[in-house]
Design an enzyme around this catalytic site. Structure first.
Site, short mmCIF file in Angstrom:
data_model
loop_
_atom_site.label_atom_id
_atom_site.label_comp_id
_atom_site.label_asym_id
_atom_site.label_seq_id
_atom_site.Cartn_x
_atom_site.Cartn_y
_atom_site.Cartn_z
N CYS A 188 -51.07 -4.45 -47.23
CA CYS A 188 -50.90 -3.34 -46.11
C CYS A 188 -49.62 -2.62 -46.52
O CYS A 188 -49.50 -1.37 -46.34
CB CYS A 188 -50.90 -3.55 -44.80
N SER A 231 -49.52 -8.20 -35.76
CA SER A 231 -50.97 -8.33 -36.19
C SER A 231 -51.26 -8.58 -37.65
O SER A 231 -52.20 -8.93 -37.97
CB SER A 231 -51.58 -7.03 -35.82
N ASN A 289 -51.43 -0.92 -40.16
CA ASN A 289 -51.72 -2.09 -41.03
C ASN A 289 -53.18 -2.70 -40.93
O ASN A 289 -53.62 -3.21 -41.78
CB ASN A 289 -50.78 -3.46 -40.88
N HIS A 308 -46.79 -1.07 -39.33
CA HIS A 308 -45.99 -1.39 -40.40
C HIS A 308 -44.80 -0.16 -40.57
O HIS A 308 -45.32 0.97 -41.21
CB HIS A 308 -46.42 -1.92 -41.66
#
Length: 210
Positions: free
Chosen positions: A22, A51, A187, A105
């Site tokens: 990601c 997460s 992400n 992120h």
């Protein structure tokens, strides 16, 4: 890169298309329109939401009021995948940190480029950048730059249309010969499920239905 499935024996045989890490996904989106300048070195520090650790993920005792400066295997994935996805071969220096944020992120990036480039050029490159056209899950502006110094922030991770599919950039600056900026990738959408859907849509556009 979908043509790589032919190395797996397609169309006579089946194939597998994997989703990228990601962090790599967001980084690749921001760097794709900059390849023309020659990317020599990439320095990236990621601040990754909880997460991204999946379920059940991290203990709340570990992450509450804390940052964890190591995510097993993550740095190696980023360093390897960004080269393959963009078909480039720079030196990549990476740190990954888990932070107490639910989604999104954030990445701090510094680049060494072969050409001398001004920040205005890069802002224009992001504005002009398009992914594969006519895919239902592809944003009209896949990389959006914000000039406010407080942008981007993880709370914006679900902005954009389709929601969560836009990569946001900000804090762009030039120091000596280096270009630096921040980016934000969702992400679980662009970096995961949404990216996988885009891969499937791109396959259908390129090769048709099986």
């Amino acid at each position: 890169q979908l043509d790589l499935i032919k190395d797996q024996g397609y169309p006579e045989k089946g194939f597998v298309v994997t989703n990228a890490n990601c962090v790599t996904t967001g980084l690749a989106m921001a760097l794709a329109p900059l390849r023309k300048y020659g990317i020599k070195n990439i320095m990236v520090h990621s601040y990754q939401s909880v997460s991204g650790a999946g379920y059940p993920g991290l203990s709340s005792f570990d992450i509450t009021d804390n940052c964890i400066p190591f995510i097993k295997g993550e740095e190696e994935k980023i360093e390897k995948e960004i080269k393959k996805i963009l078909a480039i071969n720079p030196e990549v220096y990476c740190y990954t940190v888990r932070v107490p944020v639910m989604f999104g992120h954030l990445e701090a990036v510094w680049l060494d480029l072969e050409q001398d480039v001004e920040v205005e050029d890069i802002i224009q490159d992001w504005a002009d950048f398009k992914e594969v056209a006519d895919l239902p899950s592809t944003p009209e502006l896949p990389v959006e730059y914000g000039s406010d110094n407080t942008f981007p922030q993880p709370k914006y991770a679900f902005w954009g249309k389709p929601s969560g599919m836009v990569v946001y950039t900000g804090r762009l600056k030039k120091k000596n010969s280096k270009i630096g900026f921040l980016l934000l990738v969702n992400n679980i959408v662009k970096g995961a499920a949404g990216g996988s859907i885009q891969n499937a849509e791109a396959f259908v556009k390129r090769f048709g239905l099986i």
